[in-house]
Design a protein around this motif. Structure first.
Motif, PDB file in Angstrom:
ATOM      1  N   ARG A 174      89.255  82.228  80.775  1.00  0.00           N
ATOM      2  CA  ARG A 174      88.373  81.765  79.692  1.00  0.00           C
ATOM      3  C   ARG A 174      87.597  82.954  79.135  1.00  0.00           C
ATOM      4  O   ARG A 174      87.006  83.722  79.875  1.00  0.00           O
ATOM      5  CB  ARG A 174      87.418  80.725  80.258  1.00  0.00           C
ATOM      6  CG  ARG A 174      86.515  80.161  79.199  1.00  0.00           C
ATOM      7  CD  ARG A 174      85.767  78.965  79.713  1.00  0.00           C
ATOM      8  NE  ARG A 174      86.554  77.756  79.689  1.00  0.00           N
ATOM      9  CZ  ARG A 174      86.327  76.684  80.434  1.00  0.00           C
ATOM     10  NH1 ARG A 174      85.365  76.681  81.284  1.00  0.00           N
ATOM     11  NH2 ARG A 174      87.076  75.611  80.318  1.00  0.00           N
ATOM     12  N   ALA A 197      78.175  74.283  80.367  1.00  0.00           N
ATOM     13  CA  ALA A 197      78.673  75.636  80.078  1.00  0.00           C
ATOM     14  C   ALA A 197      80.181  75.705  80.237  1.00  0.00           C
ATOM     15  O   ALA A 197      80.869  76.368  79.445  1.00  0.00           O
ATOM     16  CB  ALA A 197      77.986  76.646  80.988  1.00  0.00           C
ATOM     17  N   SER A 198      80.716  75.007  81.247  1.00  0.00           N
ATOM     18  CA  SER A 198      82.146  75.161  81.495  1.00  0.00           C
ATOM     19  C   SER A 198      82.977  74.467  80.419  1.00  0.00           C
ATOM     20  O   SER A 198      84.174  74.703  80.311  1.00  0.00           O
ATOM     21  CB  SER A 198      82.520  74.666  82.891  1.00  0.00           C
ATOM     22  OG  SER A 198      82.301  73.296  82.957  1.00  0.00           O
ATOM     23  N   ARG A 218      79.219  79.582  88.182  1.00  0.00           N
ATOM     24  CA  ARG A 218      80.082  80.635  87.637  1.00  0.00           C
ATOM     25  C   ARG A 218      79.651  81.099  86.260  1.00  0.00           C
ATOM     26  O   ARG A 218      79.625  82.284  85.960  1.00  0.00           O
ATOM     27  CB  ARG A 218      81.497  80.088  87.468  1.00  0.00           C
ATOM     28  CG  ARG A 218      82.358  80.247  88.639  1.00  0.00           C
ATOM     29  CD  ARG A 218      83.633  79.437  88.388  1.00  0.00           C
ATOM     30  NE  ARG A 218      84.196  79.016  89.649  1.00  0.00           N
ATOM     31  CZ  ARG A 218      85.009  79.775  90.368  1.00  0.00           C
ATOM     32  NH1 ARG A 218      85.364  80.948  89.930  1.00  0.00           N
ATOM     33  NH2 ARG A 218      85.475  79.348  91.518  1.00  0.00           N
ATOM     34  N   GLN A 219      79.345  80.116  85.393  1.00  0.00           N
ATOM     35  CA  GLN A 219      79.065  80.451  83.999  1.00  0.00           C
ATOM     36  C   GLN A 219      77.609  80.840  83.776  1.00  0.00           C
ATOM     37  O   GLN A 219      77.322  81.765  83.044  1.00  0.00           O
ATOM     38  CB  GLN A 219      79.368  79.253  83.099  1.00  0.00           C
ATOM     39  CG  GLN A 219      80.713  78.653  83.286  1.00  0.00           C
ATOM     40  CD  GLN A 219      81.718  79.285  82.348  1.00  0.00           C
ATOM     41  OE1 GLN A 219      81.359  79.878  81.345  1.00  0.00           O
ATOM     42  NE2 GLN A 219      82.971  79.174  82.676  1.00  0.00           N
ATOM     43  N   HIS A 237      86.469  85.225  82.086  1.00  0.00           N
ATOM     44  CA  HIS A 237      86.206  84.496  83.326  1.00  0.00           C
ATOM     45  C   HIS A 237      87.515  84.001  83.918  1.00  0.00           C
ATOM     46  O   HIS A 237      88.300  83.357  83.223  1.00  0.00           O
ATOM     47  CB  HIS A 237      85.287  83.309  83.054  1.00  0.00           C
ATOM     48  CG  HIS A 237      83.883  83.712  82.709  1.00  0.00           C
ATOM     49  ND1 HIS A 237      82.777  83.128  83.265  1.00  0.00           N
ATOM     50  CD2 HIS A 237      83.404  84.679  81.888  1.00  0.00           C
ATOM     51  CE1 HIS A 237      81.672  83.708  82.789  1.00  0.00           C
ATOM     52  NE2 HIS A 237      82.037  84.637  81.937  1.00  0.00           N
ATOM     53  N   ILE A 286      84.544  87.696  87.126  1.00  0.00           N
ATOM     54  CA  ILE A 286      84.223  87.973  85.723  1.00  0.00           C
ATOM     55  C   ILE A 286      84.652  89.407  85.399  1.00  0.00           C
ATOM     56  O   ILE A 286      84.288  90.351  86.109  1.00  0.00           O
ATOM     57  CB  ILE A 286      82.709  87.810  85.450  1.00  0.00           C
ATOM     58  CG1 ILE A 286      82.275  86.360  85.691  1.00  0.00           C
ATOM     59  CG2 ILE A 286      82.366  88.203  84.010  1.00  0.00           C
ATOM     60  CD1 ILE A 286      80.796  86.095  85.476  1.00  0.00           C
ATOM     61  N   GLU A 341      76.100  73.670  84.606  1.00  0.00           N
ATOM     62  CA  GLU A 341      77.394  74.343  84.701  1.00  0.00           C
ATOM     63  C   GLU A 341      78.480  73.484  84.031  1.00  0.00           C
ATOM     64  O   GLU A 341      79.406  74.012  83.423  1.00  0.00           O
ATOM     65  CB  GLU A 341      77.692  74.590  86.186  1.00  0.00           C
ATOM     66  CG  GLU A 341      78.825  75.518  86.473  1.00  0.00           C
ATOM     67  CD  GLU A 341      78.583  76.980  86.124  1.00  0.00           C
ATOM     68  OE1 GLU A 341      77.424  77.414  85.986  1.00  0.00           O
ATOM     69  OE2 GLU A 341      79.590  77.693  85.964  1.00  0.00           O
ATOM     70  N   VAL A 391      84.549  84.575  77.068  1.00  0.00           N
ATOM     71  CA  VAL A 391      83.178  84.230  76.710  1.00  0.00           C
ATOM     72  C   VAL A 391      82.562  85.393  75.933  1.00  0.00           C
ATOM     73  O   VAL A 391      82.512  86.521  76.429  1.00  0.00           O
ATOM     74  CB  VAL A 391      82.336  83.959  77.988  1.00  0.00           C
ATOM     75  CG1 VAL A 391      80.907  83.606  77.616  1.00  0.00           C
ATOM     76  CG2 VAL A 391      82.956  82.831  78.797  1.00  0.00           C
ATOM     77  N   ARG A 423      77.437  77.609  75.952  1.00  0.00           N
ATOM     78  CA  ARG A 423      76.526  78.260  76.906  1.00  0.00           C
ATOM     79  C   ARG A 423      75.126  78.420  76.337  1.00  0.00           C
ATOM     80  O   ARG A 423      74.278  79.057  76.943  1.00  0.00           O
ATOM     81  CB  ARG A 423      77.110  79.621  77.308  1.00  0.00           C
ATOM     82  CG  ARG A 423      78.400  79.421  78.093  1.00  0.00           C
ATOM     83  CD  ARG A 423      79.213  80.677  78.149  1.00  0.00           C
ATOM     84  NE  ARG A 423      78.482  81.800  78.646  1.00  0.00           N
ATOM     85  CZ  ARG A 423      78.700  82.396  79.808  1.00  0.00           C
ATOM     86  NH1 ARG A 423      79.602  81.928  80.613  1.00  0.00           N
ATOM     87  NH2 ARG A 423      78.018  83.459  80.147  1.00  0.00           N
TER      88      ARG A 423
END
Ligand code: PEP
Ligand code: MN
Length: 377
Positions: free
Chosen positions: A32, A243-244, A77-78, A47, A2, A240, A34, A248
């Motif tokens: 990505r 979120a992915s 991850r997210q 990300h 990140i 996830e 965010v 989110r």
């Protein structure tokens, strides 16, 4: 990985362009963006997804406009915290803040049966100063012969009533992608008198296509209910998925896990996982005492087990309570035995307030203790 950009960047595109240029030499990495609204500032996170091992943190850290680079574990991850000071995921919806510090009570019918019952609930919520409700229009039932909810048919009058009583958000379960479209249509037709939090029920906790569907729209937040037979890790991975896909604005709900060992309760209450989810993820955490306890038994002092279970969640920092109530529980077509009467609900709200104050006092006392430790050193 990140990459956190500096706040108030004049030329964000330039920074992003430099990062993208550097990454061209590493095939298979997806980028990505965010955007997060932190408590004090807006943060942009970049990300990097894919084989990021050869990417050099020190190179990216020297790109003008980059604040810092965090190598995250592959897990969550997210939504994960990654043991570093990332901005907690909180969000605003319908003028309300949902984060790891706030507390909201979402109360109402398991299943919407009649206009009168729904109106009675909204009226009671308004008189208690509560603008968040739960209402089931689409009901997954164990038996195919049981009431499955009125579906899209009830949405026009339900939304209109919600608007009339100042209800800002209704948590509503969806069972398939089409239900999301039906909700959007009904909201538009009614002129958006209220807001909806899309609920993923425990039975769909690993319905990955549905998770992707709620994740790929960004307008409505998602209340994800832990799978009743899933490990915490499996359920967090399901979040996830949401979120992915890009959304989110997720709240993670503990609702008990299925086991005969929980008897006489419907499930084993898993609210000791409130601090665990708060520490592993950046998500607000909800507890559902209705479906975890599932009965209206009382302790010898008179408090319902449902009150005690909620208290266990709130004292540990829960950020939302999802609870069922009904003006006439004996007439409920779904989950009547666990529905609080309106009078019990009023008492419930007072009890929650008492416990919330105790939680805030715990935090204060603990930070005072830490200060004392520091001055003694
Ligand atoms: C509900 O909250 O309406 C519900 C059906 O709960 P769960 O999915 O947790 O059983
Ligand atoms: Mn129910």
């Amino acid at each position: 990985m990140i990459i956190i950009l500096k706040p108030d960047l004049e030329d964000k595109e330039k920074t992003l362009g430099t990062i993208r240029g550097y990454l061209e030499q590493f095939p298979g990495i997806k980028v990505r963006l965010v955007e997060l609204q932190g408590e004090t500032r807006e943060v942009t996170e970049v990300h990097l997804i894919g084989p990021t091992q050869p990417v050099r943190e020190d190179v990216i850290e020297h790109v003008p406009g980059v604040e810092r680079v965090v190598r995250v574990s592959a897990k969550y991850r997210q939504i994960g915290r990654h043991d570093v000071d990332l901005v907690p995921i909180g969000f605003k919806y319908q003028g309300l803040t949902f984060d790891q510090d706030s507390l909201h009570v979402f109360a109402g019918l398991c299943a919407v049966e009649t206009r009168e019952f729904a109106e009675e609930i909204f009226k009671n919520l308004q008189s208690l100063g509560i603008s968040t409700a739960r209402m089931g229009a689409y009901k997954p039932r164990t038996s195919p012969y049981d009431f499955q909810g009125h579906g899209a048919k009830c949405l026009p009058w339900l939304f209109e009533l919600a608007g009339k009583y100042g209800i800002k958000v209704i948590a509503m379960e969806v069972l398939r992608e089409q239900h999301i479209d039906e909700i959007f249509k009904a909201l538009d037709d009614a002129g958006r008198p209220t807001g909806i939090m899309l609920q993923i029920g425990t039975r769909n906790a690993q319905n990955f296509e549905l998770l992707k569907a709620v994740g790929s729209q960004k307008e409505l937040p998602v209340l994800y209910k832990r799978g009743m037979g899933l490990t915490l890790e499996e359920s967090l991975n399901a979040c996830e998925y949401i979120a992915s896909e890009g959304n989110r604005n997720i709240i993670f709900c503990l609702r008990g896990v299925k086991s005969q060992l929980g008897l006489p309760h419907r499930n084993i209450v898993d609210f000791t996982h409130v601090p665990v989810v708060r520490r592993l993820t950046r998500l607000p955490v909800c507890v559902d005492p209705s479906h975890s306890v599932g009965i209206k038994a009382r302790g010898p002092e008179g408090l319902l087990d449902i009150f005690h279970a909620s208290a266990q969640g709130v004292i540990a920092g829960a950020n939302m309570i999802l609870v069922e109530c009904h003006p006439a529980p004996d007439q409920a077509l779904c989950d009547g035995p666990q529905a609080l009467t309106m009078d019990e609900f009023r008492k419930f709200v007072r009890d929650v307030q008492v416990v919330r104050e105790a939680y805030l006092k715990r935090l204060q006392t603990y930070s005072q203790e830490m200060m004392n430790d520091m001055t003694r050193q």
